[in-house]
Design an enzyme around this catalytic site. Structure first.
Site, PDB file in Angstrom:
ATOM      1  CG  ASP A  38      -2.075   0.958   1.090  1.00 29.34           C
ATOM      2  OD1 ASP A  38      -2.428   1.304  -0.059  1.00 29.34           O
ATOM      3  OD2 ASP A  38      -2.627   1.377   2.118  1.00 29.34           O
ATOM      4  CG  ASN A  50      -8.053  -2.046  -4.904  1.00 31.24           C
ATOM      5  OD1 ASN A  50      -7.136  -2.847  -4.763  1.00 31.24           O
ATOM      6  ND2 ASN A  50      -8.271  -1.090  -4.001  1.00 31.24           N
TER       7      ASN A  50
HETATM    8  C1  IPE Z   1      -5.347  -2.748  -0.075  1.00 29.98           C
HETATM    9  O1  IPE Z   1      -5.066  -1.400  -0.212  1.00 29.98           O
HETATM   10  C2  IPE Z   1      -5.394  -3.413  -1.431  1.00 29.98           C
HETATM   11  C3  IPE Z   1      -4.110  -3.576  -2.107  1.00 29.98           C
HETATM   12  C4  IPE Z   1      -2.934  -3.244  -1.631  1.00 29.98           C
HETATM   13  C5  IPE Z   1      -4.192  -4.208  -3.401  1.00 29.98           C
HETATM   14  P1  IPE Z   1      -6.210  -0.302  -0.315  1.00 29.98           P
HETATM   15  O2  IPE Z   1      -5.523   0.999  -0.488  1.00 29.98           O
HETATM   16  O3  IPE Z   1      -7.196  -0.681  -1.342  1.00 29.98           O
HETATM   17  O4  IPE Z   1      -6.906  -0.415   1.113  1.00 29.98           O
HETATM   18  P2  IPE Z   1      -7.814   0.611   1.902  1.00 29.98           P
HETATM   19  O5  IPE Z   1      -8.861   1.107   0.949  1.00 29.98           O
HETATM   20  O6  IPE Z   1      -6.933   1.728   2.368  1.00 29.98           O
HETATM   21  O7  IPE Z   1      -8.363  -0.172   3.059  1.00 29.98           O
HETATM   22  C1  IPE Z   2      -1.709   0.219  -3.263  1.00 28.19           C
HETATM   23  O1  IPE Z   2      -1.481   1.588  -3.330  1.00 28.19           O
HETATM   24  C2  IPE Z   2      -1.872  -0.404  -4.619  1.00 28.19           C
HETATM   25  C3  IPE Z   2      -3.249  -0.812  -4.934  1.00 28.19           C
HETATM   26  C4  IPE Z   2      -4.268  -0.757  -4.111  1.00 28.19           C
HETATM   27  C5  IPE Z   2      -3.480  -1.329  -6.266  1.00 28.19           C
HETATM   28  P1  IPE Z   2      -2.669   2.617  -3.318  1.00 28.19           P
HETATM   29  O2  IPE Z   2      -3.071   2.901  -4.720  1.00 28.19           O
HETATM   30  O3  IPE Z   2      -3.773   2.180  -2.423  1.00 28.19           O
HETATM   31  O4  IPE Z   2      -1.948   3.886  -2.704  1.00 28.19           O
HETATM   32  P2  IPE Z   2      -2.510   4.886  -1.611  1.00 28.19           P
HETATM   33  O5  IPE Z   2      -2.915   4.060  -0.430  1.00 28.19           O
HETATM   34  O6  IPE Z   2      -3.666   5.593  -2.226  1.00 28.19           O
HETATM   35  O7  IPE Z   2      -1.365   5.789  -1.320  1.00 28.19           O
HETATM   36 MG    MG Z   3      -4.143   2.404  -0.447  1.00 27.26          MG
END
Ligand code: IPE
Ligand code: IPE
Ligand code: MG
Length: 239
Positions: free
Chosen positions: A19, A67
């Site tokens: 993340d 997502n």
């Molecule tokens: C979790 O991250 C999913 C992945 C890393 C693929 P998210 O960014 O989607 O999680 P939330 O929304 O902060 O819980």
């Molecule tokens: C994790 O990074 C990757 C995926 C969920 C695909 P994020 O896209 O959630 O990055 P932040 O949390 O918004 O910084």
């Molecule tokens: Mg995230």
């Protein structure tokens, strides 16, 4: 040469919630998708680092069932990143890696589904690390799919309800032949599981770091593994 410098045995199975890519990009004035691109590079490097320290199973959360809520542009960019880079994202040929995927495939493009199936087939007999990518994966979805399979087996007469115990149910999850998670690492500072591997982490040690995935270095990985090695896993016992 394995560089195993930490105190205890390494975890057999580490799961990563990768993340913070969006925030990494934002800090640099770049679009979120630039963060995902950088994140893919880091994934490749972390796999090598894990192999170095002797980890046998690694599972990475690449795209969750939630997502899809993101903008069409971001979702398409993420899918394209996977489609275009699947083969060198995990260098399974050269590194003898067994590559697997978990998550619902029916919602993914045919191109991606085909690449996933090919990679799994080609790497089936590889004897090195097992790397699992979770794409359109949700822990609750995994459990519901397993429950459906169980009810089908019962109605077809292949399974008696009394024989459905934890061990049998576990075999119906998408992680069927992968051991439970020993260490779950989440980068990016959030203190939650976000529907990843909820059954499989029942007794995992959890490690959260503020470091964003794109900045996650080998020394960050060693810190997580060291933390794991120093913990006393009691599994409910009183030792
Ligand atoms: C979790 O991250 C999913 C992945 C890393 C693929 P998210 O960014 O989607 O999680 P939330 O929304 O902060 O819980
Ligand atoms: C994790 O990074 C990757 C995926 C969920 C695909 P994020 O896209 O959630 O990055 P932040 O949390 O918004 O910084
Ligand atoms: Mg995230």
């Amino acid at each position: 040469m394995k560089t195993n410098n930490f105190s205890g045995p390494p975890p057999e199975h580490i799961a990563f919630i990768m993340d913070g890519n969006g925030r990494w990009a934002k800090k640099r004035g770049l679009p979120r998708t630039a963060g995902h691109k950088e994140g893919a590079k880091v994934l490749r490097r972390v796999i090598r680092d894990l192999d170095d320290i002797g980890v046998k199973y690694a599972t990475f959360y690449a795209f969750s069932t939630e997502n899809w809520k993101r903008s069409d542009d971001e979702v398409s960019a993420l899918m394209k990143l996977l489609e275009d880079n699947l083969d060198d994202l995990v260098n399974y040929e050269k590194e003898n890696i067994r590559l697997r995927f978990i998550g619902g495939r029916e919602r993914l493009s045919e191109v991606l589904q085909k690449k996933m199936a090919d990679a799994e087939k080609k790497s089936l007999d590889h004897t090195g690390m097992t790397v699992t990518l979770a794409i359109n994966y949700g822990g609750r979805d995994d459990i519901v799919r397993a429950a459906k399979k169980a009810s089908e087996l019962v109605s077809e007469g292949f399974l008696k309800p009394d024989d459905l115990d934890e061990a049998a149910f576990e075999k119906l999850l998408q992680t069927e032949d992968i051991p439970p998670v020993d260490l779950m690492v989440r980068t990016g500072g959030e203190l939650r599981i976000s529907n990843f591997l909820i059954w499989q982490i029942s007794y995992a040690e959890l490690y959260f770091t503020d470091t964003l995935w794109c900045d996650f270095s080998k020394s960050d990985l060693m810190k997580a593994v060291d933390s794991f090695s120093s913990r006393n896993r009691r599994f409910g016992d009183a030792k």
